[in-house]
Each structure stands twice: as C-alpha cells, then as structure tokens.
Write a protein that holds these residues in place. Structure first.
Motif, PDB file in Angstrom:
ATOM      1  N   PHE A  10       0.658  -1.275   0.017  1.00 60.12           N
ATOM      2  CA  PHE A  10      -0.080  -0.130   0.022  1.00 60.12           C
ATOM      3  C   PHE A  10       0.913   1.238  -0.031  1.00 60.12           C
ATOM      4  O   PHE A  10       0.573   2.388   0.435  1.00 60.12           O
ATOM      5  CB  PHE A  10      -0.936  -0.199   1.192  1.00 60.12           C
ATOM      6  CG  PHE A  10      -2.200  -1.127   1.119  1.00 60.12           C
ATOM      7  CD1 PHE A  10      -3.051  -0.886   0.422  1.00 60.12           C
ATOM      8  CD2 PHE A  10      -1.615  -2.513   1.508  1.00 60.12           C
ATOM      9  CE1 PHE A  10      -4.318  -2.083   0.306  1.00 60.12           C
ATOM     10  CE2 PHE A  10      -2.591  -3.387   1.537  1.00 60.12           C
ATOM     11  CZ  PHE A  10      -3.693  -3.175   0.714  1.00 60.12           C
TER      12      PHE A  10
ATOM     13  N   GLN B  76      -0.648   4.954  -0.646  1.00 59.19           N
ATOM     14  CA  GLN B  76      -2.033   4.681  -0.971  1.00 59.19           C
ATOM     15  C   GLN B  76      -2.762   5.390   0.588  1.00 59.19           C
ATOM     16  O   GLN B  76      -2.093   5.449   1.673  1.00 59.19           O
ATOM     17  CB  GLN B  76      -2.355   3.513  -1.084  1.00 59.19           C
ATOM     18  CG  GLN B  76      -1.826   2.935  -2.392  1.00 59.19           C
ATOM     19  CD  GLN B  76      -2.379   1.479  -2.952  1.00 59.19           C
ATOM     20  OE1 GLN B  76      -3.464   1.266  -2.848  1.00 59.19           O
ATOM     21  NE2 GLN B  76      -1.413   0.729  -3.375  1.00 59.19           N
TER      22      GLN B  76
ATOM     23  N   THR C 111      -8.072   2.826  -0.658  1.00 51.95           N
ATOM     24  CA  THR C 111      -7.726   1.590  -1.436  1.00 51.95           C
ATOM     25  C   THR C 111      -7.373   0.111  -0.634  1.00 51.95           C
ATOM     26  O   THR C 111      -7.207  -0.957  -0.942  1.00 51.95           O
ATOM     27  CB  THR C 111      -6.426   1.683  -2.277  1.00 51.95           C
ATOM     28  OG1 THR C 111      -5.504   2.290  -1.729  1.00 51.95           O
ATOM     29  CG2 THR C 111      -6.920   2.749  -3.472  1.00 51.95           C
TER      30      THR C 111
END
Ligand code: NAP
Length: 325
Positions: free
Chosen positions: A141, A144, A230
């Motif tokens: 990630f 993000q 996300t």
C-alpha cells in the motif's frame, strides 16, 4: 496408539511435526478437512520468513513445510477434530468421520482467527485490499490512502506501522475514546499521517475486484458517508481457537492456552501447546514455527521420561469398532 498427535496445520503444527518426525516419533498431524496450512493460506506474498530473500507465497510456504514434515515420516490426516479427551495417560482425539485416535502426547496448535466485521464486502475483497495483517500486507500500500478499523493496541500498532508505506492512514473507531494503552495512543496522535475517525462504524466495503472505499455510519446520529481509499486493515481483536479444550486446559485471562513459562507444557500432563493459540502478542509465522519446535522438544523429553521415546509406533487398530491409529 501413537506417541504423538499434532492438531493444527499452520507453521507451529508443521514445525512440531518436522522435529517430532526427525526424532522418530512418527507423528500424526490433524489438518482441517477444508484447508491445510492455517492463516498463511490467506496471505499473498510472505517477505519476512527467513530463508526466502525473494519472498514466497503463503500457500507455497505451507506446502513446503508439509513436504518437509512428510519427508521425515509425518502422516497427515485431512479431517476436523471434533472432540478431545486429554485427561488420562492415553489421550483420545475424535474426528469428524467418527474415527478415534489415541496418543501418549498431544500438541495443540490450532492457531487463532482474526475477528471479522461480518460485512459482505469484507469477505469478497479479502486479499484484494482487505487485510488482517499489516506486517504481511502493508508493503503493498505504498503511497496509498488506507484505513485501520479498531481502537485497541493492535489497531494503533498496525496504523503506526502502516504509515511507513501509506500516504495516509485513517483509524476508524466506534467510540470517541480508545481502548489502546496510553503510550500507543501518544505515538499515534503524534503521527501526522494518522487521522482518527471517531464514533464511526464501517457499514460496507466498496469495490468489485479491489477496494475503492468504505461506507461509514455515525454511532452518534446514524448518518452515513463514503470515504474513498484502497485498503482496509481490520484490527478488532483475535480469538485463539480453544473451543476444543474448554474445561480441559487452563486458559490465560486473554483466552490463550496457558503454558508453563517458556515451555509448551499446558496444565494437562502430556499435552503441549504451540503457536497463536498460546500467543496473544507476536502472532508471526516465524514465532509460531519456533514455538512448534519447543513443543516437539518438550514432547520428546516427556516421552523419554516415560521411557518410550523412539519406540516403534503401533499399527492402526480398532477401538470399540471405530478406527484407531
Ligand atoms: P482489543 O484490545 O480487544 O481491542 C479491540 C478493538 O476493536 C476495540 O477498540 C474494540 O472497540 C474494537 N472492536 C471490537 N469489535 C468491533 C467491531 N465489531 N466493530 C468495530 N470495532 C470493534 O484487541 P487488540 O487490539 O487486538 O489487543 C488484544 C490484546 O493484545 C490486548 O491485551 C492488547 O493490549 C494486546 N496488544 C498489545 C500490543 C503492544 O503492547 N504492543 C500490541 C497489540 C496487542 P471498543 O473499544 O469499543 O470495545
């Protein structure tokens, strides 16, 4: 009768099996009827298991552990344990099929299960943006916007860890006061990448193939809103899988199986426990594997003290008309 039966097919169970098999104890390992390999079967790439510098997929790592255990003589049974009698000198293990197996010693390594939110989007997107393990999946990630759900030490530890990768981490908590310890709170409050979303419950996780956002419901006025992101890390607690030993083994206040100091000895003679089912804190594949090693060595010492370590294992037989091994 077996010398040792191992219950559980995660890193603790298979490592105990590797050691017990190499000690010529011919272990019988009870894997689930549904899925062998434990929690790592739900993980993608494992990058922190020593010996795999390029990383390894969780299911591949478990397959290798099983191969290694079988290479030395472990027998794996694909059935669910539905009953245990750990009280006497001879332990009995009853399977879903009705078969009853006997052993002098048992290693209990049934692991723990992360608590789930219970949302349809959660199961659909598990492994596709929904995770239960920051150290396993945080790396994916980078830069993000993600969320951690929960208000305890686990949630704040995961949120703080995830700021190494993510550009922003929301902590979603259902109250306006955290359960986490003060030191963890202070650390999280001081982290500029963490934003707290108070008095909010996750009502839904959005996305078809990957997470695109969450729906939040206010616990104060019931209003809802969407938050685009996300990744969702669920950290609302873990439950050790102890239902098979309730009333037979002592548990700790955290609900894990009590063991004697750094050993794997439980409150019942001849019963040893390893992995997440004894560990409320670390819960890593490598610590579980180490704990499986301890259990196998403890079994060896226990059987040696009884005078029968390394003795040949009896062939399968019948008890009361039921299959026994
Ligand atoms: P925990 O202390 O039980 O906290 C769980 C959190 O999740 C609570 O804030 C709870 O909210 C929330 N929660 C539970 N069910 C929920 C649901 N269905 N929806 C939304 N939120 C929900 O669990 P934990 O954080 O995993 O910690 C477990 C133990 O390990 C604790 O003793 C902890 O101290 C320890 N631990 C220590 C460390 C450390 O010291 N480094 C790190 C991790 C864990 P409420 O507060 O409203 O109940």
């Amino acid at each position: 009768m077996r010398q040792v039966i191992i219950i559980g097919s995660g890193p603790a169970g298979f490592t105990a099996a590797i050691y017990a098999a190499r000690a010529n104890l011919k272990p019988l390992l009870m894997a689930s009827s549904v899925e062998t390999g434990g929690e790592l079967m739900n993980t993608t790439e494992v990058e922190n298991f020593p010996g795999f510098p390029e990383g390894i997929m969780g299911p591949d790592l478990m397959t290798k552990m099983q191969e290694q255990a079988e290479r030395f003589g472990t027998e794996v049974l694909y059935d669910d344990v539905v009953g245990l009698d750990l009280s006497g000198d001879v332990k009995t293990v009853t399977m879903g099929s009705g078969a009853v197996h006997e052993a002098e010693a048992v290693v209990f390594a049934t692991g723990s299960a992360p608590r789930k939110l219970g949302l349809p989007g959660e199961s659909r997107l598990s492994g596709h943006g929904v995770s239960y393990c920051a150290t396993c999946d945080g790396f994916f990630f980078r830069e993000q916007v993600i969320a951690v759900v929960g208000g305890g030490d686990s949630a704040l530890e995961e949120a703080t860890f995830l700021t190494k990768f993510a550009s922003k981490v929301y902590v979603i908590h259902r109250r306006d006061e955290l359960r986490a310890s003060k030191i963890m709170q202070d650390r999280a409050f001081a982290n500029e990448k963490i934003e707290f979303v108070w008095n909010s419950e996750v009502a839904d996780i959005l996305g078809d193939d990957a997470v695109t956002g969450i729906v939040l419901t206010s616990t104060v006025d019931g209003s809802t809103r969407e938050l685009p992101l996300t990744g969702v890390f669920v950290a609302i607690g873990n439950d050790p899988r102890t239902h098979l030993v309730h009333g037979q083994l002592d548990l700790t206040p955290q609900g894990t199986v009590w063991v004697d100091g750094r050993s794997s000895r439980t409150s019942a003679s001849g019963v040893f426990a390893a992995g997440d089912v004894v560990d409320p804190t670390y819960r890593q594949a490598v610590t579980a594997a180490g704990s499986g090693t301890v259990a196998a060595l403890d079994v060896e010492h226990y059987l040696a003290a009884r005078g029968d370590a390394g003795a040949p294992t009896a062939d399968a037989g019948e008890i009361d008309g039921r299959t026994a091994a």
